[in-house]
Design an enzyme around this catalytic site. Sequence first.
Site, mmCIF file in Angstrom:
data_model
loop_
_atom_site.group_PDB
_atom_site.id
_atom_site.type_symbol
_atom_site.label_atom_id
_atom_site.label_comp_id
_atom_site.label_asym_id
_atom_site.label_seq_id
_atom_site.Cartn_x
_atom_site.Cartn_y
_atom_site.Cartn_z
ATOM 1 N N THR A 196 13.165 1.288 -8.296
ATOM 2 C CA THR A 196 12.235 0.838 -9.319
ATOM 3 C C THR A 196 12.784 -0.359 -10.073
ATOM 4 O O THR A 196 13.997 -0.511 -10.233
ATOM 5 C CB THR A 196 11.904 1.974 -10.317
ATOM 6 O OG1 THR A 196 10.977 1.501 -11.281
ATOM 7 C CG2 THR A 196 13.155 2.469 -11.025
ATOM 8 N N ARG A 197 11.844 -1.222 -10.524
ATOM 9 C CA ARG A 197 12.184 -2.339 -11.403
ATOM 10 C C ARG A 197 11.248 -2.362 -12.601
ATOM 11 O O ARG A 197 11.169 -3.356 -13.316
ATOM 12 C CB ARG A 197 12.100 -3.673 -10.667
ATOM 13 C CG ARG A 197 10.900 -3.870 -9.783
ATOM 14 C CD ARG A 197 10.791 -5.295 -9.256
ATOM 15 N NE ARG A 197 9.712 -6.009 -9.890
ATOM 16 C CZ ARG A 197 8.459 -6.033 -9.446
ATOM 17 N NH1 ARG A 197 8.124 -5.380 -8.346
ATOM 18 N NH2 ARG A 197 7.537 -6.706 -10.094
ATOM 19 N N HIS A 201 6.475 5.914 -15.747
ATOM 20 C CA HIS A 201 5.430 6.624 -16.468
ATOM 21 C C HIS A 201 5.210 7.989 -15.816
ATOM 22 O O HIS A 201 5.896 8.361 -14.855
ATOM 23 C CB HIS A 201 4.157 5.780 -16.494
ATOM 24 C CG HIS A 201 4.332 4.472 -17.215
ATOM 25 N ND1 HIS A 201 4.662 4.411 -18.544
ATOM 26 C CD2 HIS A 201 4.250 3.179 -16.778
ATOM 27 C CE1 HIS A 201 4.764 3.136 -18.915
ATOM 28 N NE2 HIS A 201 4.519 2.374 -17.869
ATOM 29 N N HIS A 204 4.904 8.202 -12.008
ATOM 30 C CA HIS A 204 6.152 8.055 -11.249
ATOM 31 C C HIS A 204 6.985 9.336 -11.330
ATOM 32 O O HIS A 204 7.622 9.746 -10.348
ATOM 33 C CB HIS A 204 6.964 6.885 -11.796
ATOM 34 C CG HIS A 204 6.201 5.595 -11.861
ATOM 35 N ND1 HIS A 204 5.734 5.084 -13.049
ATOM 36 C CD2 HIS A 204 5.817 4.726 -10.903
ATOM 37 C CE1 HIS A 204 5.099 3.953 -12.824
ATOM 38 N NE2 HIS A 204 5.124 3.710 -11.528
ATOM 39 N N ARG A 291 3.161 1.143 -2.826
ATOM 40 C CA ARG A 291 2.144 0.148 -2.500
ATOM 41 C C ARG A 291 2.652 -1.222 -2.928
ATOM 42 O O ARG A 291 3.162 -1.383 -4.021
ATOM 43 C CB ARG A 291 0.846 0.516 -3.225
ATOM 44 C CG ARG A 291 -0.354 -0.342 -2.864
ATOM 45 C CD ARG A 291 -1.577 0.125 -3.638
ATOM 46 N NE ARG A 291 -2.780 -0.594 -3.236
ATOM 47 C CZ ARG A 291 -3.148 -1.774 -3.723
ATOM 48 N NH1 ARG A 291 -2.389 -2.363 -4.631
ATOM 49 N NH2 ARG A 291 -4.258 -2.359 -3.321
#
Length: 574
Positions: A196-197, A201, A204, A291
């Site tokens: 992740t970057r 929330h 996730h 995605r």
Amino acid sequence: MAKANLITPYGGKLVNLVLSGNDREKELARAAKLPSIKISMRNLCDLELLATGGFSPLATFMGKADYERVLREMRLADGTLFPLPITLTVDPRELPTVGEELVLRNANNDVIAILTLDEVYHWDAETEGALAYGSTDPKHPMVSEMERWNKVCITGPMKVLNLPKYYDFIELRRTPAEVRRMLEDMGHDNVVAFQTRNPLHRIHEELTKRAAAEVKGSLIVHPVVGMTKPGDVDHYTRVRIYKALVDNYYDRNSTLLSLLPLAMRMAGPKEALLHAIIRRNHGANHFIVGRDHAGPGKDSTGKPFYGPYDAQEVMKQYEHEVGVGMIPFEELVYLPDDDRYVEGKDVPSGAKTLNISGTQVRDDYLAKGKLLPEWFTRPETAEILREMYPPRHKQGFCIWFTGLSGSGKSATAQVLTSLLLERGREIAILDGDVVRTHLSKGLGFSKEDRDTNILRIGFVAGEIVHASGAVLCAAISPYRATRAEARKMVGENFVEVYMDTPVEVCEQRDVKGLYARARQAMADGKPMGFTGVDDPYEPPIEPEITLKGYGETPEENARIIVQFLEAQGFLNSN
């Protein structure tokens, strides 16, 4: 609990180039007497992953044979799948003779490594852009960045004497070997990694917990804290969020938070493969692919650089060879009546659903100082984001005027300054002519010097904006790629204003006689490199604002900009 039997590193062995003890002390003493060069932040991130085994089986920056085969086939010279080039570009004038040693230093001049120079080879930015990233469009952050790289690559064995020194979140900065030991102690052979970057929330959180349950194993939340997409939330804010979530909402016996000093390429499907290889080296045998994974956004025509599911398709194609199983990021939807998330395909007919897009997060909540709702994000996340992102009218911004000499940039900026001061916004002004007198004194008008001048303006503008200031920049800035780099330095609050004025009109206004001198120089066979005469101006493709520098007065144009700033929330409408 018995120790886990984790997947082996990619290539069978974890690379370790870091010296310690007496060996390190001896090499440090020698380093003081060797020639040296400074390397970029990207190179430093890459070197750290090379040194600690994150890029295993790579043990140094790529030589020509590896580089060329990776570009064309996504394979190292020995046939090992490796999707993207990892290179060190340098100024050939700074190099010793092949066979000699060279010290690599960071921006602070600290010794990082000693490299024995084995090979020097030329590379081409356009070729790498087309083959590695599928584009030569400067809106791709790597394409615009490569324009500034040096012209040759070097390689050779490295002895790493110091890893980069960090002062933030030290307890979360771990090498692949350290991560593997912690995962072994958790006792699960299966490990799923989450790249992740962005802030995490509820969606996730739900996804990662489902993924860990699906593989019946451990979860490593593995955020990138090196270089990410320009405009991303800074890693300090993100890591505070990750810590709060992992500490309060995850099973600490099977969840590990660790930071990854990766310099992302934003290369979409190929980057997904690189991420999987890196996570295998950290002990994961499953990897969540989202995605538009590692996508850089839209190109100059408004189309996405990569398809939304390209990364998942490529990962599926190569997952057996990489040895890491893909877990696709399925679309989850919130059902408020049931207070739960379900996959999109499982939404009951007629059920009420809720969703907030990334644009809505920025524009409808953060920009207005509103807390995000608890069904969307945890209270800790909402509060941290509100602390770090004040309402937009309190944020800094950059108005970047671009256009030909005489197009009306400075005249419009002068009026705009008065209008903004009237509204209570203090303004810094970086005018092209003034900057050349002070900040860029001594630079000429070659393409290299022009780029240097614009990047200096971009750097200063970025510092002002990051400190919540407003800045007006008025410089010809003729080249798209360099303007794209300036945009990256400033971040998302960058407003490009194109003064669309025909060169004929600009010439009529030219009281200094610059156009006339340039045309005479061309006639004499001694071109000056003057923009609009014998050097090209590359108009913006998607500027935030386009103004006519003729037919409209500077005041009328300045008021158009004020209206835009009001609409975007940078100025209160009252």
